[in-house]
Each structure stands twice: as structure tokens, then as C-alpha cells.
Design a protein around this motif. Structure first.
Motif, PDB file in Angstrom:
ATOM      1  N   SER A  41      47.940   1.469  46.423  1.00  0.00           N
ATOM      2  CA  SER A  41      48.090   2.690  45.631  1.00  0.00           C
ATOM      3  C   SER A  41      49.529   3.185  45.662  1.00  0.00           C
ATOM      4  CB  SER A  41      47.199   3.803  46.206  1.00  0.00           C
ATOM      5  OG  SER A  41      45.842   3.522  46.011  1.00  0.00           O
ATOM      6  N   PHE A  42      49.955   3.718  44.530  1.00  0.00           N
ATOM      7  CA  PHE A  42      51.219   4.458  44.490  1.00  0.00           C
ATOM      8  C   PHE A  42      50.910   5.883  44.026  1.00  0.00           C
ATOM      9  CE2 PHE A  42      55.420   5.131  42.039  1.00  0.00           C
ATOM     10  CZ  PHE A  42      55.900   5.948  43.035  1.00  0.00           C
ATOM     11  N   LEU A  43      50.695   6.092  42.743  1.00  0.00           N
ATOM     12  CA  LEU A  43      50.448   7.445  42.235  1.00  0.00           C
ATOM     13  C   LEU A  43      48.967   7.757  42.018  1.00  0.00           C
ATOM     14  CD1 LEU A  43      53.439   7.910  39.769  1.00  0.00           C
ATOM     15  CD2 LEU A  43      53.193   8.732  42.115  1.00  0.00           C
ATOM     16  N   GLU A  44      48.107   6.985  42.607  1.00  0.00           N
ATOM     17  CA  GLU A  44      46.696   7.380  42.613  1.00  0.00           C
ATOM     18  C   GLU A  44      46.538   8.641  43.464  1.00  0.00           C
ATOM     19  OE1 GLU A  44      44.184   3.231  42.104  1.00  0.00           O
ATOM     20  OE2 GLU A  44      44.527   4.032  44.116  1.00  0.00           O
ATOM     21  N   THR A  72      48.582   3.359  34.921  1.00  0.00           N
ATOM     22  CA  THR A  72      49.602   4.340  35.247  1.00  0.00           C
ATOM     23  C   THR A  72      49.053   5.456  36.126  1.00  0.00           C
ATOM     24  OG1 THR A  72      49.165   5.824  33.382  1.00  0.00           O
ATOM     25  CG2 THR A  72      50.583   3.918  32.966  1.00  0.00           C
ATOM     26  N   GLY A  73      49.981   6.174  36.741  1.00  0.00           N
ATOM     27  CA  GLY A  73      49.589   7.342  37.513  1.00  0.00           C
ATOM     28  C   GLY A  73      48.953   8.416  36.645  1.00  0.00           C
ATOM     29  N   PHE A  74      49.388   8.523  35.387  1.00  0.00           N
ATOM     30  CA  PHE A  74      48.796   9.496  34.468  1.00  0.00           C
ATOM     31  C   PHE A  74      47.294   9.235  34.310  1.00  0.00           C
ATOM     32  CE2 PHE A  74      53.195   8.897  32.630  1.00  0.00           C
ATOM     33  CZ  PHE A  74      53.708  10.088  33.117  1.00  0.00           C
ATOM     34  N   ALA A 111      41.315   9.595  36.120  1.00  0.00           N
ATOM     35  CA  ALA A 111      40.176   8.717  36.361  1.00  0.00           C
ATOM     36  C   ALA A 111      39.594   8.903  37.755  1.00  0.00           C
ATOM     37  CB  ALA A 111      40.584   7.267  36.160  1.00  0.00           C
ATOM     38  N   MET A 112      40.456   9.238  38.724  1.00  0.00           N
ATOM     39  CA  MET A 112      40.007   9.363  40.103  1.00  0.00           C
ATOM     40  C   MET A 112      39.944  10.813  40.566  1.00  0.00           C
ATOM     41  SD  MET A 112      42.154   6.211  41.782  1.00  0.00           S
ATOM     42  CE  MET A 112      41.451   6.493  43.409  1.00  0.00           C
ATOM     43  N   GLY A 113      40.198  11.756  39.659  1.00  0.00           N
ATOM     44  CA  GLY A 113      40.212  13.172  40.050  1.00  0.00           C
ATOM     45  C   GLY A 113      38.834  13.679  40.431  1.00  0.00           C
ATOM     46  N   ASN A 114      37.992  13.875  39.433  1.00  0.00           N
ATOM     47  CA  ASN A 114      36.599  14.247  39.680  1.00  0.00           C
ATOM     48  C   ASN A 114      35.780  13.864  38.450  1.00  0.00           C
ATOM     49  OD1 ASN A 114      36.893  16.328  37.732  1.00  0.00           O
ATOM     50  ND2 ASN A 114      37.575  17.771  39.308  1.00  0.00           N
ATOM     51  N   LYS A 115      34.521  14.207  38.442  1.00  0.00           N
ATOM     52  CA  LYS A 115      33.647  13.792  37.340  1.00  0.00           C
ATOM     53  C   LYS A 115      34.073  14.391  36.009  1.00  0.00           C
ATOM     54  CE  LYS A 115      29.546  13.005  40.198  1.00  0.00           C
ATOM     55  NZ  LYS A 115      28.130  13.409  40.463  1.00  0.00           N
ATOM     56  N   ALA A 116      34.671  15.561  36.042  1.00  0.00           N
ATOM     57  CA  ALA A 116      35.092  16.204  34.792  1.00  0.00           C
ATOM     58  C   ALA A 116      36.323  15.517  34.209  1.00  0.00           C
ATOM     59  CB  ALA A 116      35.373  17.683  35.021  1.00  0.00           C
ATOM     60  N   LYS A 150      37.360  12.542  34.761  1.00  0.00           N
ATOM     61  CA  LYS A 150      37.137  11.125  34.491  1.00  0.00           C
ATOM     62  C   LYS A 150      36.917  10.858  33.006  1.00  0.00           C
ATOM     63  CE  LYS A 150      34.299   7.216  36.022  1.00  0.00           C
ATOM     64  NZ  LYS A 150      33.207   6.792  36.931  1.00  0.00           N
ATOM     65  N   PHE A 151      36.364  11.846  32.309  1.00  0.00           N
ATOM     66  CA  PHE A 151      36.031  11.652  30.897  1.00  0.00           C
ATOM     67  C   PHE A 151      37.193  11.971  29.964  1.00  0.00           C
ATOM     68  CE2 PHE A 151      31.896  12.288  32.957  1.00  0.00           C
ATOM     69  CZ  PHE A 151      31.232  11.167  32.502  1.00  0.00           C
ATOM     70  N   ILE A 152      38.321  12.359  30.524  1.00  0.00           N
ATOM     71  CA  ILE A 152      39.479  12.648  29.664  1.00  0.00           C
ATOM     72  C   ILE A 152      40.684  11.797  30.065  1.00  0.00           C
ATOM     73  CG2 ILE A 152      38.747  14.986  29.058  1.00  0.00           C
ATOM     74  CD1 ILE A 152      40.733  16.033  31.163  1.00  0.00           C
ATOM     75  N   THR A 153      40.412  10.592  30.547  1.00  0.00           N
ATOM     76  CA  THR A 153      41.519   9.705  30.919  1.00  0.00           C
ATOM     77  C   THR A 153      42.404   9.380  29.716  1.00  0.00           C
ATOM     78  OG1 THR A 153      40.046   7.798  30.628  1.00  0.00           O
ATOM     79  CG2 THR A 153      40.321   8.656  32.869  1.00  0.00           C
ATOM     80  N   PHE A 154      41.835   9.536  28.506  1.00  0.00           N
ATOM     81  CA  PHE A 154      42.643   9.282  27.310  1.00  0.00           C
ATOM     82  C   PHE A 154      43.835  10.236  27.227  1.00  0.00           C
ATOM     83  CE2 PHE A 154      39.499  12.443  26.113  1.00  0.00           C
ATOM     84  CZ  PHE A 154      40.219  13.367  25.353  1.00  0.00           C
ATOM     85  N   VAL A 155      43.706  11.410  27.848  1.00  0.00           N
ATOM     86  CA  VAL A 155      44.837  12.344  27.878  1.00  0.00           C
ATOM     87  C   VAL A 155      45.990  11.734  28.676  1.00  0.00           C
ATOM     88  CG1 VAL A 155      45.622  14.616  28.626  1.00  0.00           C
ATOM     89  CG2 VAL A 155      43.340  14.349  27.623  1.00  0.00           C
ATOM     90  N   GLY A 156      45.653  11.119  29.804  1.00  0.00           N
ATOM     91  CA  GLY A 156      46.678  10.446  30.598  1.00  0.00           C
ATOM     92  C   GLY A 156      47.336   9.321  29.827  1.00  0.00           C
ATOM     93  N   ASP A 157      46.532   8.581  29.056  1.00  0.00           N
ATOM     94  CA  ASP A 157      47.094   7.508  28.242  1.00  0.00           C
ATOM     95  C   ASP A 157      48.045   8.072  27.179  1.00  0.00           C
ATOM     96  OD1 ASP A 157      45.571   5.706  29.680  1.00  0.00           O
ATOM     97  OD2 ASP A 157      43.920   5.699  28.240  1.00  0.00           O
ATOM     98  N   GLY A 158      47.694   9.234  26.640  1.00  0.00           N
ATOM     99  CA  GLY A 158      48.562   9.878  25.654  1.00  0.00           C
ATOM    100  C   GLY A 158      49.877  10.318  26.257  1.00  0.00           C
TER     101      GLY A 158
END
Length: 297
Positions: A192-195, A231-233, A238-243, A245-253
Motif C-alpha cells: 500500500s501507498f495511498l490506500e 490510484t490513491g483517489f 473504494a476502501m473508505g466505507n460502504k457509502a 465504495k459506491f462513488i469510486t467513479f468520483v476518484g476516477d474523475g
């Protein structure tokens, strides 16, 4: 056959029984799989630190590079395995012996055996494995990676994925890995780095942190690189919490914005191949760092 590889995790004498070390007298837990607990002896971690290691230099820059191919291997191979790691595994001679540290359910076992290699998986517990992975047979040996219960120079390759961040003393584990490898043997893995901080992780490593850990143990690093397409974003969501996890697309953006900004900056500075990120750009926001290292011959 496995007994011929085992050594006492305390005194390192070859074991002739999985229940007791006849050299130092320590007794082990009786369990299936083989359980080489408890350890009673302390380990001393020692190394030399030279003045030129206080700053990064040419030695690091020579290995801070992508392998000829890398990235997630896909559904046809075990979880976490990188294409670059597969390429190293595929070049081993028939009958090579592979150790996996932190094997979980042992999901790499059949994949390794199908290639004609011998597989041994270790983990610290059988209770922290998803039910879906238990069908793979689990670890062959339960042990602490800081006290690997194997004789010197008995493995051709050691693989460890998403484990190093959970080690209380990664320097010691790297020294244990180099001990159990044959000269010329490979150490492959990622960390892990930015996880986010997870499962009581201790050390999340930068590329330089990985290089330092490998170098202190006596390894020759061949490649250290940021995990592709992770990425860390994305990792934080994805690893934050259940809520989240469903918005990982924001990190991709956000990562897309980051990449585009890098491209514009590189173009303005008239850098070659400005249309792609540099490895440094990618590493700054990587979720994990991969490596290929080798024990000197």
C-alpha cells in the motif's frame, strides 16, 4: 516433503517433527494446517546505513521504472497478480519452489501448480479469509512472517501481495525472505501507498521506501513502479466505507483532472512524450507500489 523444508522459528534448526523442535525444545500448536506457533525467542534487526543513502540517487533511479509490461492480469489469474510478476514466474525452471507469504485462501495454489511448480502458502491465521476463498485449501503453514519457519535457501521465488503494509517490522521480514531464497531467487510483491489505513496496517510505502527496504535486506531491485490503473483517489473511496465504495467513479474523475493537468504542464515545458504521464506523476498518487527484486548470486 514439507517437513524437509521446515526449520524452527526460534532457533532455526531443521525440524524433524511438526510438534516439537528437538534442538531447543519448543513445542508447537497441534493444528491443521501445520501451525508453528508460538515463538519465544526475540529477533535482532541490524543493518548498515551508509551516508549516501540519506538522499535518493542514481541507484534508485535506475530501478524506478515500469517493466516491459505491467498492470492487472485480469480474471484469468489470481487476485492482485501483476503481468510483470507473471512474466517472472513463467521464466522459472520446471519444478521451481514458490513461497507465498499472506496467502489468504491459497487461491494461487492451483494456478502455480498448473505451471509445473511447487507451491507453499503461509498466513498468520485462517479466520481472516472470505468464505469464497476457503475452497482453495487455505495456507499450508500458519506462522508469523517475521519468523519464517523454513531452512535457508529452499525457495526459488517468494511472492507477497498486499501484505507488507501489515508487517510490524518490514525490515525483518525482508531479511527473512532473502534468507530462505536461493541465490538468484526472486522476491515479487506490492505494498500500500495511498490506500487508507486498514486492518491495522503499519507501513504504507513510497517507491523510495520500497527500495530502501529491499536494499537494506541485500536484494538487488530490478523494477519498482506504481501499480497501474489503481490510484490513491480511487483507493480512498473504494476502501473508505460502504457509502464511499459506491462513488469510486468520483476518484476516477479526479484522477482524470490530475492527468490532464500533468499533460498541459509537460506540454508547456516542452517535455518529450507530453501526452502521457511520467512514472513520477503516476507514483505521486498511486494506491500501491509494486516491485521485482532478486537475491544476488
Amino acid at each position: 516433503m514439507l517437513l524437509n523444508l521446515l526449520a524452527c522459528p526460534d532457533c532455526r534448526s531443521p525440524l524433524t517433527s511438526i510438534l516439537r523442535c528437538h534442538s531447543c525444545g519448543i513445542s508447537f500448536e497441534q493444528a491443521t494446517p501445520i501451525s508453528l506457533f508460538p515463538q519465544k525467542a526475540n529477533r535482532t534487526v541490524s543493518f548498515q546505513f551508509t551516508p549516501n543513502r540519506s538522499v535518493s540517487g542514481d541507484h534508485f533511479l535506475k530501478v524506478f521504472k515500469y517493466p516491459s509490461r505491467c498492470g492487472a492480469a485480469g480474471a484469468e489469474s489470481p487476485y492482485h497478480l501483476d503481468l510483470a510478476h507473471i512474466d517472472i514466474i513463467d521464466q522459472l525452471p520446471s519444478g521451481a519452489r514458490i513461497l507465498e507469504i499472506g496467502c489468504g485462501g491459497g487461491q494461487m495454489r492451483q494456478w502455480i501448480r498448473d505451471k509445473g511448480y511447487e507451491y507453499i502458502g503461509t498466513d498468520i491465521s485462517t479466520s481472516r479469509v472470505q468464505d469464497s476463498l476457503k475452497i482453495h485449501g487455505g495456507p499450508d503453514v500458519l506462522c508469523d512472517a517475521h519468523f519464517l519457519p523454513f531452512r535457508d535457501g529452499v525457495f526459488d521465488l517468494v511472492y507477497s501481495s498486499a501484505v507488507t503494509e501489515h508487517l510490524a517490522c518490514p525490515y525483518l521480514v525482508a531479511q527473512e525472505v532473502v534468507r530462505v531464497l536461493n541465490p538468484g531467487g526472486y522476491y515479487l510483491g506490492n505494498v500500500s501507498f495511498l490506500e487508507p489505513w486498514h486492518d491495522n496496517s503499519y507501513f504504507h510505502m513510497t517507491p523510495l521506501g520500497v527500495w530502501e527496504n529491499l536494499t537494506q535486506a541485500g536484494f538487488e531491485s530490478r523494477n519498482i513502479w506504481p501499480g497501474r490503473d489503481y490510484t490513491g483517489f480511487r483507493a480512498v473511496l473504494a476502501m473508505g466505507n460502504k457509502a464511499t465504495k459506491f462513488i469510486t467513479f468520483v476518484g476516477d474523475g479526479v484522477h482524470m483532472l490530475y492527468r490532464n493537468a500533468n499533460k498541459l504542464r509537460n506540454l508547456a515545458r516542452q517535455r518529450p512524450r507530453w501526452s502521457t504521464e511520467t512514472i513520477t506523476d503516476s507514483a505521486r498518487v498511486a494506491g500501491a507500489i509494486d516491485w521485482i527484486a532478486q537475491k544476488p548470486i
